[in-house]
Design a protein around this motif. Structure first.
Motif, PDB file in Angstrom:
ATOM      1  N   THR A   2       0.838  -1.204   0.000  1.00  0.00           N
ATOM      2  CA  THR A   2       0.000   0.000   0.000  1.00  0.00           C
ATOM      3  C   THR A   2       0.872   1.252   0.000  1.00  0.00           C
ATOM      4  O   THR A   2       0.584   2.224  -0.721  1.00  0.00           O
ATOM      5  N   GLY A   3       1.948   1.228   0.779  1.00  0.00           N
ATOM      6  CA  GLY A   3       2.883   2.359   0.776  1.00  0.00           C
ATOM      7  C   GLY A   3       3.533   2.554  -0.585  1.00  0.00           C
ATOM      8  O   GLY A   3       3.719   3.694  -1.036  1.00  0.00           O
ATOM      9  N   ILE A   4       3.861   1.444  -1.264  1.00  0.00           N
ATOM     10  CA  ILE A   4       4.442   1.533  -2.606  1.00  0.00           C
ATOM     11  C   ILE A   4       3.433   2.131  -3.584  1.00  0.00           C
ATOM     12  O   ILE A   4       3.779   2.976  -4.421  1.00  0.00           O
ATOM     13  N   ALA A   5       2.166   1.698  -3.478  1.00  0.00           N
ATOM     14  CA  ALA A   5       1.117   2.236  -4.355  1.00  0.00           C
ATOM     15  C   ALA A   5       0.942   3.737  -4.149  1.00  0.00           C
ATOM     16  O   ALA A   5       0.806   4.499  -5.117  1.00  0.00           O
ATOM     17  N   ILE A   6       0.980   4.177  -2.899  1.00  0.00           N
ATOM     18  CA  ILE A   6       0.855   5.610  -2.607  1.00  0.00           C
ATOM     19  C   ILE A   6       2.059   6.373  -3.153  1.00  0.00           C
ATOM     20  O   ILE A   6       1.917   7.475  -3.715  1.00  0.00           O
ATOM     21  N   ALA A   7       3.250   5.783  -3.024  1.00  0.00           N
ATOM     22  CA  ALA A   7       4.460   6.433  -3.558  1.00  0.00           C
ATOM     23  C   ALA A   7       4.375   6.574  -5.076  1.00  0.00           C
ATOM     24  O   ALA A   7       4.783   7.608  -5.635  1.00  0.00           O
ATOM     25  N   VAL A   8       3.826   5.553  -5.750  1.00  0.00           N
ATOM     26  CA  VAL A   8       3.660   5.623  -7.201  1.00  0.00           C
ATOM     27  C   VAL A   8       2.667   6.723  -7.576  1.00  0.00           C
ATOM     28  O   VAL A   8       2.877   7.473  -8.544  1.00  0.00           O
ATOM     29  N   VAL A   9       1.571   6.835  -6.806  1.00  0.00           N
ATOM     30  CA  VAL A   9       0.581   7.887  -7.054  1.00  0.00           C
ATOM     31  C   VAL A   9       1.222   9.268  -6.942  1.00  0.00           C
ATOM     32  O   VAL A   9       1.048  10.131  -7.817  1.00  0.00           O
ATOM     33  N   TRP A  10       1.985   9.493  -5.878  1.00  0.00           N
ATOM     34  CA  TRP A  10       2.641  10.786  -5.694  1.00  0.00           C
ATOM     35  C   TRP A  10       3.705  11.024  -6.758  1.00  0.00           C
ATOM     36  O   TRP A  10       3.915  12.177  -7.177  1.00  0.00           O
ATOM     37  N   ALA A  11       4.359   9.947  -7.212  1.00  0.00           N
ATOM     38  CA  ALA A  11       5.374  10.092  -8.258  1.00  0.00           C
ATOM     39  C   ALA A  11       4.739  10.542  -9.567  1.00  0.00           C
ATOM     40  O   ALA A  11       5.276  11.426 -10.259  1.00  0.00           O
ATOM     41  N   PHE A  12       3.582   9.962  -9.918  1.00  0.00           N
ATOM     42  CA  PHE A  12       2.880  10.370 -11.134  1.00  0.00           C
ATOM     43  C   PHE A  12       2.453  11.833 -11.042  1.00  0.00           C
ATOM     44  O   PHE A  12       2.582  12.597 -12.011  1.00  0.00           O
ATOM     45  N   ALA A  13       1.932  12.227  -9.873  1.00  0.00           N
ATOM     46  CA  ALA A  13       1.518  13.625  -9.689  1.00  0.00           C
ATOM     47  C   ALA A  13       2.717  14.564  -9.767  1.00  0.00           C
ATOM     48  O   ALA A  13       2.630  15.664 -10.325  1.00  0.00           O
ATOM     49  N   PHE A  14       3.858  14.127  -9.218  1.00  0.00           N
ATOM     50  CA  PHE A  14       5.064  14.959  -9.257  1.00  0.00           C
ATOM     51  C   PHE A  14       5.580  15.105 -10.690  1.00  0.00           C
ATOM     52  O   PHE A  14       6.020  16.195 -11.090  1.00  0.00           O
TER      53      PHE A  14
END
Length: 320
Positions: free
Chosen positions: A139-151
């Motif tokens: 779940t933490g990895i999924a959230i990191a991917v979400v923030w990476a796409f937004a960044f």
């Protein structure tokens, strides 16, 4: 002759005054409603960190991420709305910072909704594998991917903006009111916005609809928990409504510009404020309503924290 002209003068003078009263009234209503939802969001964020079960369950970790992004987006949107309402101009750097924060958090919400929809699909259709698929780490990895796409989205905009300023001299004092359109004014941003919004919302929409169809199909099976499947279907449907509102909010400026061609300024101002409430504020408050009131685990803790905060504020007022 003067007596005939005097009423016309009074009527003409009263129009700007009436418009000023409307601006103040709408501003108070919007600030009041936004602050109320911000208070609920903050209490819910505190609630999601108050017990170990909320910190160790993927569903609540994803909800915390969604609420955090929505709360920051509400604050940045309010800080953009108030100066524009009172026709207060900002420096380009201050306006650019607020716009970038608003656009950044706006991208996080739909991506998080897609992950939450897939989590519900796995929980209902593959309950035995849910604990191994959606762990705290994944779940933490999924959230990191979400923030990476937004960044990456924001970084792309900043690079494009720097390229534009190699061709045009930057004036730090803006001649226009602060808005996303005033920052990203070059024609290239319009094409970029269309491509990004189309790709993002099509992908997220397919993820939510696919999860909904999967859960609906699984609900017909005799081995599936009917109550859990029904709640998951309702949640996914609310996610789809929330996504539709966010998509419409991304086209907010286009809608206002289209209306401005046929309506006068006073009517346009009222429509703008109504659209702001339903397209900018409401979608960011649905998460608290969907999970805070419907979830049987969160609701008692949230209501307790809300009551404690309310009583604490009353006691503080009495002591003063």
């Amino acid at each position: 002759m003067l007596s005939l002209l005097q009423p016309k003068t009074n009527i003409t003078a009263s129009v700007p005054q009436r418009e000023a009263y409307e601006v103040i009234l709408f501003a108070l209503l919007i600030v009041g409603s936004t602050c109320s939802f911000l208070f609920i969001n903050c209490v819910l964020l505190y609630t999601l960190r108050s017990k170990p079960v909320f910190c160790e369950t993927s569903r609540y970790i994803l909800l915390y991420n969604l609420l955090f992004a929505d709360t920051v987006h509400l604050v940045s949107s309010l800080l953009l709305f108030l100066p524009s309402s009172f026709k207060v101009k900002m420096t380009y750097y201050a306006c650019g910072f607020l716009v970038l924060v608003s656009v950044f958090t706006q991208s996080i919400s739909p991506l998080t909704l897609a992950v939450m929809s897939m989590e519900r699909y796995v929980a209902v259709c593959h309950p035995l594998r849910h604990a191994s698929v959606f762990t705290v780490r994944t779940t933490g990895i999924a959230i990191a991917v979400v923030w990476a796409f937004a960044f990456i989205h924001i970084l792309s905009r900043v690079i494009m903006l720097l390229y534009v300023f190699t061709k045009i001299l930057l004036n730090p004092h803006m001649n226009e009111l602060c808005s996303k359109e005033a920052i990203f004014f070059a024609p290239i941003f319009k094409d970029f916005e269309t491509a990004h919004a189309s790709t993002l919302f099509l992908s997220v929409g397919l993820a939510i609809i696919g999860s909904y169809i999967g859960v609906a199909h699984a609900a017909r099976s005799a081995s599936t928990d009917k109550v859990s499947a029904r709640k998951a279907l309702q949640t996914l449907l609310l996610h789809l409504i929330q996504l539709s509102l966010i998509l419409t909010a991304s086209m907010f400026s286009t809608i206002i510009i289209a209306i401005a061609r046929t309506q006068d300024r006073s009517i346009l101002f009222r429509i703008y404020n109504v659209c702001y409430v339903f397209l900018s504020i409401l979608p960011r408050c649905l998460s608290a309503l969907i999970y805070g009131l419907r979830d049987q685990t969160i609701r008692p803790v949230l209501m307790k924290n809300l009551c404690c905060q309310w009583r604490g504020s009353l006691c503080l007022n009495k002591s003063q």
